[in-house]
Design an enzyme around this catalytic site. Structure first.
Site, PDB file in Angstrom:
ATOM      1  N   ARG A  63     -24.676 -24.275  25.307  1.00  0.00           N
ATOM      2  CA  ARG A  63     -25.624 -23.333  24.688  1.00  0.00           C
ATOM      3  C   ARG A  63     -25.231 -23.076  23.230  1.00  0.00           C
ATOM      4  NH1 ARG A  63     -25.415 -17.874  24.936  1.00  0.00           N
ATOM      5  NH2 ARG A  63     -24.315 -17.892  26.926  1.00  0.00           N
ATOM      6  N   TYR A 123     -52.421 -22.107  14.848  1.00  0.00           N
ATOM      7  CA  TYR A 123     -52.453 -22.611  16.219  1.00  0.00           C
ATOM      8  C   TYR A 123     -52.577 -21.415  17.186  1.00  0.00           C
ATOM      9  CZ  TYR A 123     -50.467 -24.360  20.574  1.00  0.00           C
ATOM     10  OH  TYR A 123     -50.246 -24.654  21.887  1.00  0.00           O
ATOM     11  N   ASP A 196     -45.058 -24.142   9.386  1.00  0.00           N
ATOM     12  CA  ASP A 196     -45.202 -25.006  10.563  1.00  0.00           C
ATOM     13  C   ASP A 196     -45.774 -26.339  10.069  1.00  0.00           C
ATOM     14  OD1 ASP A 196     -46.105 -26.405  12.800  1.00  0.00           O
ATOM     15  OD2 ASP A 196     -46.624 -24.591  13.908  1.00  0.00           O
ATOM     16  N   LYS A 221     -44.833 -33.172  19.504  1.00  0.00           N
ATOM     17  CA  LYS A 221     -45.895 -33.928  18.860  1.00  0.00           C
ATOM     18  C   LYS A 221     -45.317 -35.176  18.187  1.00  0.00           C
ATOM     19  CE  LYS A 221     -48.550 -30.581  20.282  1.00  0.00           C
ATOM     20  NZ  LYS A 221     -47.715 -29.445  20.483  1.00  0.00           N
TER      21      LYS A 221
END
Ligand code: PLP
Length: 407
Positions: A63, A123, A196, A221
């Site tokens: 982590r 988005y 973004d 993507k």
């Protein structure tokens, strides 16, 4: 140090330990291995103690850091011209962490920005994150049409945000944000700019080099590129913001797993090749659609009649994205459903950036929750479709559109 030779142990014990920790012996794998391990061992406890202290290159617990994930982060940081990058479990997780880090002033960890100024056409889930998480927890969010630089300056002056959030290319209308101009105004107002850049990738533009503080990707993507993984990544211009983001990601556990990191890192290796092919295909598809008698409108930043074509020509690398939006003349919902059902090659999948050409119907996907009148007011009509162009032979993509539009 644990035994290398396990022959004296019982079957049960050897099933647990055998084959896990091969000796390092002067060779190195050619490609980054998937370090499927939650912890890391050291020869001596003093080394473990030192690893806890070290900020980079030493691993203790996945982590906090893992070499496979670090490999992906190094590749994206280099591509973005960033101080460093942080891989997250999804694009949404990366956006969440980016907004928290951007809104954290020097030193202190404060759980929320004071005020976020966001572009109007974001988005859908980003909009929901701002509304149901940030605004609901007490961070005011003000929306602004960032293509109007005068309006942006006035809003910055009026609300004095500490964070500004934009997308390089909006969905599905493909409006192009003028990142250098927005970054200059954001910085002058004392705020940090989060961009973004999922739709454009570092092959089209590198927002950090144009003045942004943080760049975010849904790696699901183009970075992954093959439609087989969900992930996100942020890259920061300064180590202060990067370290803050890392602290949040560790605490919230928003990290990516090593298997996903490896899939995305593999995708990144062919990003430039894929994007060039996809953009060339997209330009050809846009030009073909423009001539089609059943097509009322084509939106593509590479066409001269696109309202921000000049901005894309100035700020992008000579490519204009692989997204094409078009409107079928006089078509309603039923017509569009039938058209999508006639497609034989183009996939009706709710994503973008894959090697496959995908079609999305904004009225039932990205803008499903927007009231029909509001959708219409935004310019998103019931006859509008968005294509994410893949790497197939463009003649096959066009032939599929042609037969679907024919009837
Ligand atoms: N940003 C943009 C522009 C997107 O298109 C998406 C997903 O479609 C996201 C962020 C969220 O990414 P993810 O689905 O990986 O969480």
């Amino acid at each position: 140090m644990p035994d290398q030779d396990l022959s004296r142990y019982s079957l049960e014990t050897r099933l647990v330990h055998e084959g896990e920790r091969g000796p390092e012996s002067g060779w190195r794998p050619t490609s980054m291995p998937i370090y499927a391990t939650s912890t890391f061992l050291y020869e001596r406890t003093a080394d473990l103690d030192a690893a806890f202290e070290a900020s980079e290159g030493r691993y203790v617990y996945s982590r906090y850091g893992n070499p496979t994930i670090a490999g992906l982060e190094a590749a994206v940081a280099a591509a973005e011209g960033a101080q460093g990058a942080l891989a997250c479990g999804s694009g949404m997780a990366a956006l969440h962490i980016a907004l928290l880090a951007a809104g954290t002033p020097r030193g202190a960890m404060e759980p929320h920005p004071r005020h976020i100024l966001a572009a109007r056409d974001l988005y859908g889930s980003t909009y929901t994150l701002l509304r149901d998480f940030f605004a609901a927890q007490g961070t005011p969010v003000t929306y602004c049409d960032v293509s109007d630089l005068g309006a942006l300056e006035a809003t910055l002056e009026q609300v004095r945000p500490d964070v500004v959030l934009i997308e390089t290319l909006s969905n599905p209308l493909l409006r192009v944000a003028d990142v250098p101009a927005i970054a200059e105004r954001t910085r002058a107002a004392g705020a940090r700019l989060v961009v973004d850049a999922t739709m454009t990738t570092p092959i089209l533009s590198r927002p950090l080099l144009q003045g942004a503080d943080l760049v975010v990707h849904s790696a699901t993507k183009y970075l992954g590129g093959h439609g087989d993984v969900v992930g996100g990544i942020l890259a920061a211009r300064t180590s202060l913001v990067l370290d803050t983001a890392r602290r949040y990601a560790r605490l919230l556990g928003a990290i990516l797993g090593p298997f996903e990191a490896r899939l995305i890192a593999r995708g990144v290796k062919t990003l430039a090749l894929r994007i060039r092919q996809q953009c060339a295909n997209a330009l050809a598809v846009a030009r073909w659609l423009r001539e089609h008698p059943r097509v009322a409108r084509v939106i593509y930043p590479g066409l001269e009649d696109h309202p921000q074509h000049h901005i894309a020509a100035r700020n992008f690398s000579g490519l204009f994205s692989a997204m094409v939006t078009f409107e079928v003349a006089g078509a309603g919902r039923e017509d569009i459903f039938a058209l999508i059902d006639r497609l034989r090659l183009i996939l009706p999948a709710t994503s973008l950036g894959d090697i496959y050409t995908l079609v999305s119907y904004p009225a039932i996907s990205s803008h499903r929750d927007v009231e029909p009148d509001d959708r219409q007011a935004l310019g998103i009509t019931d006859g509008m479709l968005r294509l994410s162009i893949g790497i197939e032979d463009v003649a096959d993509i066009i032939a599929d559109l042609d037969q679907a539009l024919a009837r």
